[in-house]
Design a protein around this motif. Structure first.
Motif, PDB file in Angstrom:
ATOM      1  N   HIS A 116     -44.882  49.339   9.876  1.00  0.00           N
ATOM      2  CA  HIS A 116     -43.440  49.132   9.751  1.00  0.00           C
ATOM      3  C   HIS A 116     -42.683  50.438  10.015  1.00  0.00           C
TER       4      HIS A 116
ATOM      5  N   TYR B 190     -40.183  42.867  13.829  1.00  0.00           N
ATOM      6  CA  TYR B 190     -39.197  42.937  12.744  1.00  0.00           C
ATOM      7  C   TYR B 190     -39.690  42.246  11.464  1.00  0.00           C
TER       8      TYR B 190
ATOM      9  N   GLY C   7     -37.310  54.818   2.699  1.00  0.00           N
ATOM     10  CA  GLY C   7     -38.592  54.372   3.257  1.00  0.00           C
ATOM     11  C   GLY C   7     -39.687  55.403   3.018  1.00  0.00           C
TER      12      GLY C   7
ATOM     13  N   HIS D 252     -33.534  49.401  -0.674  1.00  0.00           N
ATOM     14  CA  HIS D 252     -33.881  49.378   0.761  1.00  0.00           C
ATOM     15  C   HIS D 252     -33.367  48.076   1.396  1.00  0.00           C
TER      16      HIS D 252
ATOM     17  N   ARG E 275     -42.642  51.053  13.653  1.00  0.00           N
ATOM     18  CA  ARG E 275     -41.662  50.173  14.327  1.00  0.00           C
ATOM     19  C   ARG E 275     -40.254  50.759  14.210  1.00  0.00           C
TER      20      ARG E 275
ATOM     21  N   THR F  40     -31.406  47.107  13.621  1.00  0.00           N
ATOM     22  CA  THR F  40     -31.127  47.736  14.913  1.00  0.00           C
ATOM     23  C   THR F  40     -31.582  46.818  16.048  1.00  0.00           C
TER      24      THR F  40
HETATM   25  C1  HEM Z   1     -42.981  49.106   0.474  1.00  0.00           C
HETATM   26  C2  HEM Z   1     -42.597  49.447   1.656  1.00  0.00           C
HETATM   27  C3  HEM Z   1     -41.475  48.851   2.472  1.00  0.00           C
HETATM   28  C4  HEM Z   1     -40.860  47.611   2.402  1.00  0.00           C
HETATM   29  C5  HEM Z   1     -41.163  46.467   1.451  1.00  0.00           C
HETATM   30  C6  HEM Z   1     -39.830  47.585   3.434  1.00  0.00           C
HETATM   31  C7  HEM Z   1     -39.023  46.490   3.712  1.00  0.00           C
HETATM   32  C8  HEM Z   1     -38.149  46.423   4.805  1.00  0.00           C
HETATM   33  C9  HEM Z   1     -37.528  45.219   5.336  1.00  0.00           C
HETATM   34  C10 HEM Z   1     -37.761  43.803   4.780  1.00  0.00           C
HETATM   35  C11 HEM Z   1     -36.739  45.582   6.370  1.00  0.00           C
HETATM   36  C12 HEM Z   1     -35.906  44.648   7.281  1.00  0.00           C
HETATM   37  C13 HEM Z   1     -36.779  43.968   8.331  1.00  0.00           C
HETATM   38  C14 HEM Z   1     -37.515  44.919   9.253  1.00  0.00           C
HETATM   39  O1  HEM Z   1     -36.863  45.679   9.981  1.00  0.00           O
HETATM   40  O2  HEM Z   1     -38.761  44.907   9.210  1.00  0.00           O
HETATM   41  C15 HEM Z   1     -36.807  47.028   6.488  1.00  0.00           C
HETATM   42  C16 HEM Z   1     -36.089  47.796   7.385  1.00  0.00           C
HETATM   43  C17 HEM Z   1     -36.170  49.180   7.511  1.00  0.00           C
HETATM   44  N1  HEM Z   1     -37.120  49.982   6.909  1.00  0.00           N
HETATM   45 FE1  HEM Z   1     -38.472  49.394   5.530  1.00  0.00          FE
HETATM   46  N2  HEM Z   1     -39.822  48.809   4.065  1.00  0.00           N
HETATM   47  C18 HEM Z   1     -40.803  49.612   3.527  1.00  0.00           C
HETATM   48  C19 HEM Z   1     -41.159  50.883   3.920  1.00  0.00           C
HETATM   49  C20 HEM Z   1     -40.465  51.650   4.868  1.00  0.00           C
HETATM   50  C21 HEM Z   1     -40.852  52.964   5.346  1.00  0.00           C
HETATM   51  C22 HEM Z   1     -42.131  53.686   4.911  1.00  0.00           C
HETATM   52  C23 HEM Z   1     -39.869  53.389   6.212  1.00  0.00           C
HETATM   53  C24 HEM Z   1     -39.759  54.683   6.960  1.00  0.00           C
HETATM   54  C25 HEM Z   1     -40.137  55.826   6.505  1.00  0.00           C
HETATM   55  C26 HEM Z   1     -38.880  52.325   6.293  1.00  0.00           C
HETATM   56  C27 HEM Z   1     -37.705  52.376   7.011  1.00  0.00           C
HETATM   57  C28 HEM Z   1     -36.911  51.293   7.324  1.00  0.00           C
HETATM   58  C29 HEM Z   1     -35.730  51.338   8.195  1.00  0.00           C
HETATM   59  C30 HEM Z   1     -35.129  52.590   8.860  1.00  0.00           C
HETATM   60  C31 HEM Z   1     -35.279  50.010   8.299  1.00  0.00           C
HETATM   61  C32 HEM Z   1     -34.085  49.515   9.126  1.00  0.00           C
HETATM   62  C33 HEM Z   1     -34.666  48.835  10.356  1.00  0.00           C
HETATM   63  C34 HEM Z   1     -33.610  48.438  11.374  1.00  0.00           C
HETATM   64  O3  HEM Z   1     -32.438  48.701  11.154  1.00  0.00           O
HETATM   65  O4  HEM Z   1     -34.004  47.855  12.401  1.00  0.00           O
HETATM   66  N3  HEM Z   1     -39.272  51.282   5.478  1.00  0.00           N
HETATM   67  N4  HEM Z   1     -37.695  47.505   5.538  1.00  0.00           N
END
Ligand code: HEM
Length: 266
Positions: A136, A69, A157, A238, A139, A248
């Protein structure tokens, strides 16, 4: 979705109750702490920012949350490191196709104090960021975090992934050596073979039908202003959704079933 009450202010941030005679006996470290708290209070009284900060920082996380996470935050810190090192590189870089760009990069690498180090951080950091974003994404995919109600965050994302790739692509040209020049020509040509919008996008990137000095300034403007600006905005959105919806739980954790519901399942 039910609204959770705001968590209380942490113990460490609460001011110690004042007793009239105790002020002169307080240790300097306690006085410094009080001063810090008063300063934060002063700002908070005028802005009410602490409510928002507590909403973002002190959230309930599901049981079983683990190191996977941290990958999202790692992407964010990689982006911040790129932004900081990029600002220092921009102080010396010149997007001049007639030798100036190559010369400014040579100057940064060989003459500027810690120039090679900062350039190396920026160069390697871009690769690290791309790898982290993919990890990420994997994951969130394998934990099923793209499902309801987080579909929009998945879509954002995907935009973040495309923008990160655009950062790498536009940055690669900037040293303007043989490798970056020819690799970018190949990249732009591949892009031109895309359906419908491909040729228009290629023309836009080149700033015309041919690769010219305009192309370099265009790539530089896109690399250091347009894409990071949109990336920053999208990241904010985001993270807002992450704070609002929570993360989740890992898929191997079973949700507790209400005993009332169990009665019907005979
Ligand atoms: C610059 C790129 C990105 C940054 C800075 C970022 C940052 C974050 C952070 C800080 C979280 C919460 C902690 C975690 O679950 O790791 C998160 C959750 C999430 N991210 Fe990203 N993210 C990025 C790219 C992406 C990409 C490429 C996807 C998918 C295509 C994505 C989909 C998601 C989803 C669905 C969550 C919710 C996770 C959950 O509910 O467990 N993110 N993101």
């Amino acid at each position: 979705m039910p609204k959770l009450p705001l968590p209380p202010v942490p113990e460490k941030l609460r001011p110690t109750p004042k007793s009239p005679g105790s002020a002169p006996t307080r240790k300097p470290i306690e006085q410094a702490k009080e001063a810090g708290i008063s300063a934060v209070d002063w700002v908070d009284e005028r802005t009410s920012l602490s409510g928002g900060m507590r909403w973002v920082m002190f959230r309930k996380v599901p049981k079983g949350t683990n190191w996977f996470y941290t990958l999202g935050s790692a992407c964010m810190f990689a982006f911040l490191a790129q932004a900081v090192t990029g600002v220092f590189l921009a102080m010396y870089y010149s997007p001049d196709a007639a030798g100036g760009a190559y010369e400014s990069i040579r100057y940064i690498t060989n003459e500027v104090f810690l120039g090679e180090f900062v350039r190396g951080m920026h160069r390697w950091g871009s690769t690290v960021m791309v790898i982290l974003v993919f990890l990420h994404m994997a994951r969130t995919f394998f934990f099923g975090a793209y499902k309801y109600p987080r579909e929009l965050n998945w879509v954002i994302g995907v935009l973040l992934l495309i923008l990160t790739m655009m950062m790498s692509f536009t940055g690669y040209l900037l040293p303007f050596d043989q490798r970056s020049y020819w690799a970018t020509i190949v990249g732009v040509n591949i892009n031109g073979t895309g359906p419908f919008v491909g040729p228009f996008l290629s023309d836009f990137m080149r700033g015309g039908a041919e690769f010219s000095a305009t192309s370099l300034s265009r790539f530089y403007a896109i690399h250091m202003m347009l894409v990071p600006g949109i990336l920053g905005l999208m990241m904010g959105f985001h993270l807002y959704l992450v704070a609002k919806l929570g993360t989740t739980a890992p898929p191997w954790l079973k949700a507790p079933v209400d005993p009332e519901l169990r009665k019907d399942r005979v």
